[in-house]
Write a protein that holds these residues in place. Structure first.
Motif, PDB file in Angstrom:
ATOM      1  N   ASP A  82       0.698  -1.111   0.053  1.00  0.00           N
ATOM      2  CA  ASP A  82       0.071   0.027   0.114  1.00  0.00           C
ATOM      3  C   ASP A  82       0.768   1.056  -0.130  1.00  0.00           C
ATOM      4  O   ASP A  82       0.600   2.064  -0.423  1.00  0.00           O
ATOM      5  N   LEU A  83       1.709   1.336   0.553  1.00  0.00           N
ATOM      6  CA  LEU A  83       2.811   2.415   0.671  1.00  0.00           C
ATOM      7  C   LEU A  83       3.493   2.734  -0.635  1.00  0.00           C
ATOM      8  O   LEU A  83       3.596   3.796  -0.957  1.00  0.00           O
ATOM      9  N   HIS A  84       3.766   1.669  -1.642  1.00  0.00           N
ATOM     10  CA  HIS A  84       4.372   2.059  -2.783  1.00  0.00           C
ATOM     11  C   HIS A  84       3.298   2.232  -3.656  1.00  0.00           C
ATOM     12  O   HIS A  84       3.599   2.894  -4.854  1.00  0.00           O
ATOM     13  N   VAL A  85       2.121   1.772  -3.430  1.00  0.00           N
ATOM     14  CA  VAL A  85       1.015   2.072  -4.522  1.00  0.00           C
ATOM     15  C   VAL A  85       0.774   3.431  -4.674  1.00  0.00           C
ATOM     16  O   VAL A  85      -0.217   3.938  -5.456  1.00  0.00           O
ATOM     17  N   ARG A  86       1.046   4.294  -3.545  1.00  0.00           N
ATOM     18  CA  ARG A  86       0.857   5.608  -3.524  1.00  0.00           C
ATOM     19  C   ARG A  86       1.592   6.478  -4.538  1.00  0.00           C
ATOM     20  O   ARG A  86       1.213   7.505  -4.959  1.00  0.00           O
ATOM     21  N   HIS A  87       2.735   5.931  -5.154  1.00  0.00           N
ATOM     22  CA  HIS A  87       3.180   6.445  -6.228  1.00  0.00           C
ATOM     23  C   HIS A  87       2.588   5.897  -7.509  1.00  0.00           C
ATOM     24  O   HIS A  87       2.020   4.958  -7.461  1.00  0.00           O
ATOM     25  N   GLU A  88       2.968   6.439  -8.634  1.00  0.00           N
ATOM     26  CA  GLU A  88       2.517   6.096  -9.864  1.00  0.00           C
ATOM     27  C   GLU A  88       2.887   4.830 -10.122  1.00  0.00           C
ATOM     28  O   GLU A  88       3.945   4.244 -10.238  1.00  0.00           O
ATOM     29  N   VAL A  89       1.924   3.891 -10.794  1.00  0.00           N
ATOM     30  CA  VAL A  89       2.032   2.659 -10.886  1.00  0.00           C
ATOM     31  C   VAL A  89       1.546   2.677 -12.436  1.00  0.00           C
ATOM     32  O   VAL A  89       0.692   2.467 -12.711  1.00  0.00           O
ATOM     33  N   ASP A  90       2.766   2.124 -13.232  1.00  0.00           N
ATOM     34  CA  ASP A  90       2.547   2.095 -14.788  1.00  0.00           C
ATOM     35  C   ASP A  90       1.772   1.017 -15.239  1.00  0.00           C
ATOM     36  O   ASP A  90       1.526   0.132 -14.562  1.00  0.00           O
ATOM     37  N   ALA A  91       1.624   1.022 -16.449  1.00  0.00           N
ATOM     38  CA  ALA A  91       0.982  -0.315 -16.942  1.00  0.00           C
ATOM     39  C   ALA A  91       1.679  -1.477 -17.090  1.00  0.00           C
ATOM     40  O   ALA A  91       0.962  -2.642 -16.638  1.00  0.00           O
ATOM     41  N   THR A  92       2.968  -1.566 -17.106  1.00  0.00           N
ATOM     42  CA  THR A  92       3.738  -2.842 -16.762  1.00  0.00           C
ATOM     43  C   THR A  92       3.715  -3.334 -15.633  1.00  0.00           C
ATOM     44  O   THR A  92       3.514  -4.423 -15.398  1.00  0.00           O
ATOM     45  N   VAL A  93       3.721  -2.516 -14.721  1.00  0.00           N
ATOM     46  CA  VAL A  93       3.837  -2.887 -13.450  1.00  0.00           C
ATOM     47  C   VAL A  93       2.246  -3.340 -12.932  1.00  0.00           C
ATOM     48  O   VAL A  93       2.194  -4.283 -12.214  1.00  0.00           O
ATOM     49  N   SER A  94       1.461  -2.771 -13.352  1.00  0.00           N
ATOM     50  CA  SER A  94       0.061  -2.846 -13.108  1.00  0.00           C
ATOM     51  C   SER A  94      -0.303  -4.427 -13.615  1.00  0.00           C
ATOM     52  O   SER A  94      -1.025  -5.247 -12.667  1.00  0.00           O
ATOM     53  N   ALA A  95       0.119  -4.910 -14.793  1.00  0.00           N
ATOM     54  CA  ALA A  95       0.119  -6.243 -14.956  1.00  0.00           C
ATOM     55  C   ALA A  95       0.554  -7.145 -13.980  1.00  0.00           C
ATOM     56  O   ALA A  95       0.172  -8.323 -13.489  1.00  0.00           O
ATOM     57  N   GLY A  96       1.653  -7.103 -13.358  1.00  0.00           N
ATOM     58  CA  GLY A  96       2.325  -7.849 -12.358  1.00  0.00           C
ATOM     59  C   GLY A  96       1.429  -7.892 -11.120  1.00  0.00           C
ATOM     60  O   GLY A  96       1.285  -8.935 -10.664  1.00  0.00           O
ATOM     61  N   ALA A 110       8.798  -8.755 -16.471  1.00  0.00           N
ATOM     62  CA  ALA A 110       9.361  -7.674 -16.397  1.00  0.00           C
ATOM     63  C   ALA A 110       9.005  -6.757 -14.886  1.00  0.00           C
ATOM     64  O   ALA A 110       9.862  -6.139 -14.406  1.00  0.00           O
ATOM     65  N   ALA A 111       7.805  -7.018 -14.430  1.00  0.00           N
ATOM     66  CA  ALA A 111       7.225  -6.332 -13.240  1.00  0.00           C
ATOM     67  C   ALA A 111       7.413  -7.015 -11.835  1.00  0.00           C
ATOM     68  O   ALA A 111       7.002  -6.692 -10.887  1.00  0.00           O
ATOM     69  N   SER A 112       8.071  -8.495 -12.075  1.00  0.00           N
ATOM     70  CA  SER A 112       8.061  -9.350 -10.972  1.00  0.00           C
ATOM     71  C   SER A 112       9.113  -8.836  -9.782  1.00  0.00           C
ATOM     72  O   SER A 112       8.719  -9.094  -8.801  1.00  0.00           O
ATOM     73  N   SER A 113       9.879  -7.798  -9.999  1.00  0.00           N
ATOM     74  CA  SER A 113      10.976  -7.354  -8.894  1.00  0.00           C
ATOM     75  C   SER A 113      10.369  -6.312  -8.543  1.00  0.00           C
ATOM     76  O   SER A 113      11.077  -5.680  -7.452  1.00  0.00           O
ATOM     77  N   HIS A 114       9.262  -5.566  -8.996  1.00  0.00           N
ATOM     78  CA  HIS A 114       8.683  -4.362  -8.261  1.00  0.00           C
ATOM     79  C   HIS A 114       8.108  -4.607  -7.018  1.00  0.00           C
ATOM     80  O   HIS A 114       7.649  -5.775  -6.730  1.00  0.00           O
ATOM     81  N   PRO A 115       8.281  -3.688  -5.967  1.00  0.00           N
ATOM     82  CA  PRO A 115       7.987  -4.099  -4.586  1.00  0.00           C
ATOM     83  C   PRO A 115       6.364  -4.397  -4.550  1.00  0.00           C
ATOM     84  O   PRO A 115       5.984  -5.039  -3.818  1.00  0.00           O
ATOM     85  N   ILE A 116       5.517  -3.716  -5.459  1.00  0.00           N
ATOM     86  CA  ILE A 116       4.037  -4.134  -5.251  1.00  0.00           C
ATOM     87  C   ILE A 116       3.683  -5.439  -5.531  1.00  0.00           C
ATOM     88  O   ILE A 116       2.981  -6.214  -4.799  1.00  0.00           O
TER      89      ILE A 116
END
Length: 501
Positions: free
Chosen positions: A20-34, A78-84
């Motif tokens: 939840d803390l990380h999602v307060r920043h912009e989440v682009d389409a690539t990360v969104s799919a992850g 590509a988004a698997s390593s993103h914190p969210i």
């Protein structure tokens, strides 16, 4: 230390908060799919717990439908390593493990039981708590989905709506029982060697707790074979010794209670007297079983089964609470003097470790007695066993819950206010785990009133200092006093000529 359901849910909650803390920043389409792929896993685990353990299709259905919608999105590596997505995946893993912990208490098809924790898991209060936790995580996930770059997509929008449906919002406000948090992984603890150095009363109590929990777990394990007559005989011997020590320990605590407060109406002293009567009655019954076995089996070196090792540990640790030698063992050469009452308990609060230990031993031996009675009854059909054994085990398993209630009452009288919330959880859990078959008709009627009385005692403000009169005046007593006086206040001793109904 055994992992519990609460440990895993705390972990899942921590991962949700970080996501939840990380999602307060912009989440682009690539990360969104992850995020959607991780959310699919999480919703699948939430739906499983709601369906299989809370038995609530109403809660599971919208979460399961949301999971199916999110499954339409291809995972983006590509988004698997993103914190969210990383933390959402970790939350899903934690919920999956939490469900696995609950599953270990049931048979593979979910219809049979493999421990006495199933009476806790299937109680309505615990199911309400599980539903609340599931709904809370579903709502938190919905809020995360709404802040992704692809939140406008139809599948995501519908999934998010399902996760915050009115039924889930209402479920998130349920109360329920915190007993759910204490449900452990269903496996017996490894037998630890007898400690060769002195231990504090609290360390001895912790060891007794672990051993008695292991003994209860062993009673429900399907080993594929019936325990042998020698196992039953050695169990009776160990139980006879344990209850003898427990009786003497409670006798010393009763004496100390009246030394600290000579008032014969003293609540602690009266509760201890009733508990002593109950444990002494159980000792007499185990002694009867032990004597029924005498002369029917040839002498043989003990095989050191897992059950016997845990029973031996219980005897040693309980004895070290009573006897002056800090390294006491039941060997004849160590039969030495007991501690004086003031050494066992300088103040009333110092009685708590011993009382908790005796309570744990009493309840574990009650479970063992019931299992052994059934085993001996079955064995009588194929083996030549003493005919008086079944009768001896029958008296042993007669309802003795009032002794357990009296021990609980003594605990709350002796403990400081700060200790009582934790003690209430322990006492209430033992009560919830108890097999309804152990109640007589009378004690079953008294059960709820007694539970309310003990809960009230656990929350009262009076400090249990040694110089205070802890008796409860009529003006202070809650509405359940009449139930308490008819149950806890009754003498708990039983004899074969006064068997409960």
């Amino acid at each position: 230390m055994t992992v519990t359901f609460g440990d895993l849910i705390d972990g899942a909650q921590a991962h949700m908060e970080i996501a939840d803390l990380h999602v307060r920043h912009e989440v682009d389409a690539t990360v969104s799919a992850g995020v959607f792929n991780a959310a699919r896993s999480l919703t699948a685990m939430l739906a499983r717990c709601a369906r299989d353990f809370a038995r609530s299709d109403e809660i599971a259905r919208p979460i399961r439908e949301a999971s199916h919608l999110l499954a339409r999105w291809e995972p983006n590596h590509a988004a698997s390593s993103h914190p969210i997505p990383t933390h959402l995946s970790a939350a899903a893993t934690a919920w999956g493990a939490a469900g696995d912990v609950l599953a270990t208490h049931f048979s593979a098809d979910g219809t049979g039981t493999r421990s006495d924790w199933t009476t806790v898991i299937t109680s309505q209060q615990v199911r309400d708590r599980l539903v609340r936790d599931v709904a809370g995580h579903a709502l938190a996930l919905s809020a995360i989905l709404d802040r992704t770059a692809l939140a406008h997509a139809a599948d995501v929008r519908f999934a998010s709506g399902l996760l915050r449906s009115p039924v889930l919002i209402a479920a998130s406000t349920l109360d329920g029982s915190a007993a759910l948090r204490e449900v452990p992984l269903n496996r017996p603890a490894i037998v630890q060697p007898v400690p060769h150095q002195p231990e504090t009363p609290d360390e001895l109590r912790a060891g007794i707790t672990a051993d008695t929990d292991a003994l209860r777990t062993l009673c429900h394990l399907d080993t594929g074979s019936e325990p042998s007559p020698r196992e039953w005989q050695r169990t009776a011997l160990a139980a006879s010794v344990s209850t003898h020590i427990g009786t003497r320990l409670l006798t010393e605590l009763t004496r100390r209670a009246y030394e600290l407060n000579p008032d014969r109406k003293h609540g602690l002293g009266k509760a201890l007297q009733r508990a002593t009567n109950g444990i002494d009655g159980m000792h007499a019954m185990w002694k009867g079983v032990r004597q029924a076995w005498e002369g029917h089996l040839p002498s043989k070196t003990a095989n050191g089964s897992t059950r016997q090792q845990h029973l031996d540990q219980v005897v040693v640790r309980l004895g070290r609470l009573l006897y002056a030698d800090p390294l006491w063992t039941p060997a004849r050469r160590n039969a030495m003097s007991m501690k004086t009452p003031e050494v066992i308990a300088p103040t009333t609060r110092d009685m708590v470790p011993a009382l908790r230990s005796v309570l744990r031993v009493f309840d574990a031996l009650t479970v063992i007695a019931e299992q052994d009675r059934h085993g001996v009854t079955r064995a009588m059909r194929t083996e030549r066993l003493p005919e008086d054994l079944v009768q001896a085990y029958g008296w042993l398993t007669s309802s003795r819950v009032r002794a357990s209630w009296a021990l609980g009452e003594a605990l709350f009288h002796a403990a400081d206010p700060g200790q009582r919330p934790e003690l209430w959880q322990e006492v209430d859990l033992l009560e919830m785990r108890r097999d309804p078959a152990t109640y007589s008709r009378q004690t079953l009627r008294e059960r709820e009133g007694t539970r309310q009385w003990l809960e009230w005692l656990s929350t009262r403000d009076a400090v249990a200092e040694s110089h205070l009169n802890l008796s409860i005046s009529p003006a202070m007593a809650p509405a359940t006093t009449s139930a308490r006086s008819s149950s806890i206040g009754r003498d708990t001793s039983r004899t074969p000529h006064n068997r409960p109904g």
